[in-house]
Design a protein around this motif. Structure first.
Motif, mmCIF file in Angstrom:
data_model
loop_
_atom_site.group_PDB
_atom_site.id
_atom_site.type_symbol
_atom_site.label_atom_id
_atom_site.label_comp_id
_atom_site.label_asym_id
_atom_site.label_seq_id
_atom_site.Cartn_x
_atom_site.Cartn_y
_atom_site.Cartn_z
ATOM 1 N N ILE A 1 46.365 47.985 54.612
ATOM 2 C CA ILE A 1 46.941 49.036 53.623
ATOM 3 C C ILE A 1 46.557 48.369 52.335
ATOM 4 O O ILE A 1 46.861 46.892 52.148
ATOM 5 C CB ILE A 1 48.247 49.474 53.880
ATOM 6 N N GLY A 2 46.095 49.074 51.370
ATOM 7 C CA GLY A 2 45.783 48.641 49.966
ATOM 8 C C GLY A 2 46.790 48.789 48.959
ATOM 9 O O GLY A 2 47.605 50.038 49.286
ATOM 10 N N LEU B 1 41.578 48.166 34.012
ATOM 11 C CA LEU B 1 41.944 47.678 35.665
ATOM 12 C C LEU B 1 41.827 46.344 36.034
ATOM 13 O O LEU B 1 40.844 45.685 35.318
ATOM 14 C CB LEU B 1 40.881 48.615 36.356
ATOM 15 N N VAL B 2 42.808 45.956 36.568
ATOM 16 C CA VAL B 2 42.814 44.460 36.872
ATOM 17 C C VAL B 2 42.887 44.252 38.355
ATOM 18 O O VAL B 2 43.751 44.480 39.076
ATOM 19 C CB VAL B 2 44.035 43.468 36.238
ATOM 20 N N ILE B 3 41.637 43.807 38.997
ATOM 21 C CA ILE B 3 41.395 43.785 40.361
ATOM 22 C C ILE B 3 42.097 42.374 40.772
ATOM 23 O O ILE B 3 41.458 41.499 40.351
ATOM 24 C CB ILE B 3 40.013 44.246 40.652
ATOM 25 N N ARG B 4 42.755 42.452 41.823
ATOM 26 C CA ARG B 4 43.371 41.246 42.650
ATOM 27 C C ARG B 4 43.233 41.438 44.064
ATOM 28 O O ARG B 4 42.585 42.451 44.561
ATOM 29 C CB ARG B 4 44.880 41.113 42.094
ATOM 30 N N GLU B 5 43.975 40.785 45.040
ATOM 31 C CA GLU B 5 43.813 40.633 46.095
ATOM 32 C C GLU B 5 44.329 41.840 47.174
ATOM 33 O O GLU B 5 43.853 42.046 48.154
ATOM 34 C CB GLU B 5 44.447 39.302 47.060
ATOM 35 N N SER B 6 45.451 42.505 46.588
ATOM 36 C CA SER B 6 45.904 43.261 47.279
ATOM 37 C C SER B 6 45.170 44.839 47.583
ATOM 38 O O SER B 6 45.547 45.500 48.339
ATOM 39 C CB SER B 6 47.390 44.100 46.728
ATOM 40 N N SER B 7 44.121 44.920 47.159
ATOM 41 C CA SER B 7 43.126 45.932 47.226
ATOM 42 C C SER B 7 41.537 45.748 47.594
ATOM 43 O O SER B 7 40.926 46.388 47.973
ATOM 44 C CB SER B 7 43.095 46.946 45.982
ATOM 45 N N LEU B 8 41.487 44.331 47.748
ATOM 46 C CA LEU B 8 40.218 43.724 48.143
ATOM 47 C C LEU B 8 40.036 43.657 49.574
ATOM 48 O O LEU B 8 39.702 42.636 50.024
ATOM 49 C CB LEU B 8 39.784 42.567 47.276
ATOM 50 N N ARG B 9 39.878 44.893 50.212
ATOM 51 C CA ARG B 9 39.724 44.784 51.738
ATOM 52 C C ARG B 9 38.393 44.233 52.056
ATOM 53 O O ARG B 9 37.090 44.929 51.503
ATOM 54 C CB ARG B 9 39.833 46.230 52.560
ATOM 55 N N ILE B 10 38.135 43.278 53.128
ATOM 56 C CA ILE B 10 36.716 42.949 53.440
ATOM 57 C C ILE B 10 36.341 43.564 54.658
ATOM 58 O O ILE B 10 36.929 43.681 55.649
ATOM 59 C CB ILE B 10 36.970 41.451 53.620
#
Length: 343
Positions: free
Chosen positions: A277-278, A334-343
């Motif tokens: 889940i993101g 927008l500040v992109i971090r780990e909680s949405s970066l699904r690999i």
């Protein structure tokens, strides 16, 4: 002399056997008073702890150098950043900020404005309370305008009211957050929506809805639940979302606190973030960079909002002729971090 009360000009006048007006002139370095007399009176005033009565002085010069800041809360980073921005600009100019907290109460907001006006506040910065939106009562704002006291909306506003405002582009911030989730591959995106009727909640909700429409994704009513702006308000709604037969694969929270609450529930259920889940929040509060995983969010320039609101106040104060309200909308990012970066 009674040490339990402040020393007055009359007390000093009695000590030097002169009139209070002579003491006043001496304390203000008036050249009509003999230099030795001035020096003696000033030294004595300092010795006995005399302080000028700023309220009395304000009655004479018609200025209080006092400003009101009325906000729903000061427990969130964003509000304190706005106040810091106001202070940065206005304190060096000699203004004092009186902070009033409404706790989202219409009655407290109305009472705060009334007291500020009674104290002859020179300007008021207002973030409208939840109950004021719900009730639709804005007469207390009209009374500020009738007194010709500058009223500046900060963050939350009442759109139909003719006054200046400094706000953030919440709509495009929310749109960017949801678009980011879609670009990563999330498709069943839930929204933990703020209180109905608040401009910030509705603008973020509108950004969420329009982004889903742009990418032809279904708008599921069961994936849209209301919260407030605190962590606790996200717990039960997130549990409901994750117990659905077709649960979301991502959650967009109305702010960072709500997203962090959702993060806790997801972890307690054994879900991996961002693989299962993101999560995306809104505000870019300092804690968002230090959650585990770190939280993708949308930055709102709170300090700059305060500084721009200060400029709007000064423009109105120094303006001549008919007042024309100004509206400043600062961009969000927008500040992109780990909680949405699904690999």
């Amino acid at each position: 002399m009674n040490s339990s009360r402040p020393v007055t000009i009359k007390d000093i006048a009695r000590r030097f056997r002169c009139s209070p007006s002579t003491v006043s002139r001496a304390l203000n370095d008036h050249p009509a008073i003999n230099e030795d007399t001035r020096k003696n009176i000033q030294e004595y005033a300092k010795e006995v702890g005399y302080q000028r009565n700023e309220v009395s002085l304000s009655l004479l010069n018609k200025k209080t150098a006092s400003l009101g800041v009325v906000v729903p809360t000061i427990s969130n980073y964003y509000e304190t950043a706005v106040i810091e921005g106001l202070h940065t600009v206005l304190q060096p100019m000699g203004y004092t900020l009186n902070i009033c907290v409404t706790n989202e109460s219409y009655l407290l907001e109305k009472e705060s404005l009334s007291k500020l006006l009674s104290n002859r506040t020179e300007g008021i910065f207002l973030s409208v309370s939840q109950e004021t939106y719900d009730a639709g009562y804005y007469e207390h704002l009209e009374s500020v305008i009738q007194r010709k006291t500058p009223l500046i909306f900060i963050d939350r506003e009442y759109e139909d009211f003719e006054t200046s405002r400094a706000t953030v582009d919440d709509y495009h911030g929310a749109f960017a957050a949801v678009e980011h989730l879609i670009s990563i591959g999330y498709r069943q995106i839930a929204h933990l929506k703020g209180p109905n009727g608040l401009t910030v909640s509705e603008q973020r909700f509108k950004g969420y809805i329009n982004c889903l429409k742009k990418y032809n994704l279904p708008i599921r009513e069961d994936l849209i639940l209301n919260t407030n702006f605190n962590v606790e308000s996200a717990i039960l709604p997130t549990k409901r979302l994750l117990e659905l037969a077709s649960p979301p694969d991502a959650i967009f929270g109305v702010n960072d606190q709500v997203a962090i609450g959702a993060m806790r529930v997801a972890k307690d259920k054994g879900l991996r973030i961002p693989q299962d889940i993101g999560l995306v929040g809104f505000d870019n509060s300092p804690i968002s960079a230090y959650t585990f995983p770190s939280l993708t969010t949308v930055h709102r320039p709170g300090r700059k909002i305060g500084m721009e609101a200060s400029r709007l106040f000064l423009n109105q104060l120094n303006g001549s002729g008919d007042f024309a309200p100004e509206s400043i909308v600062l961009p969000s990012e927008l500040v992109i971090r780990e909680s949405s970066l699904r690999i």
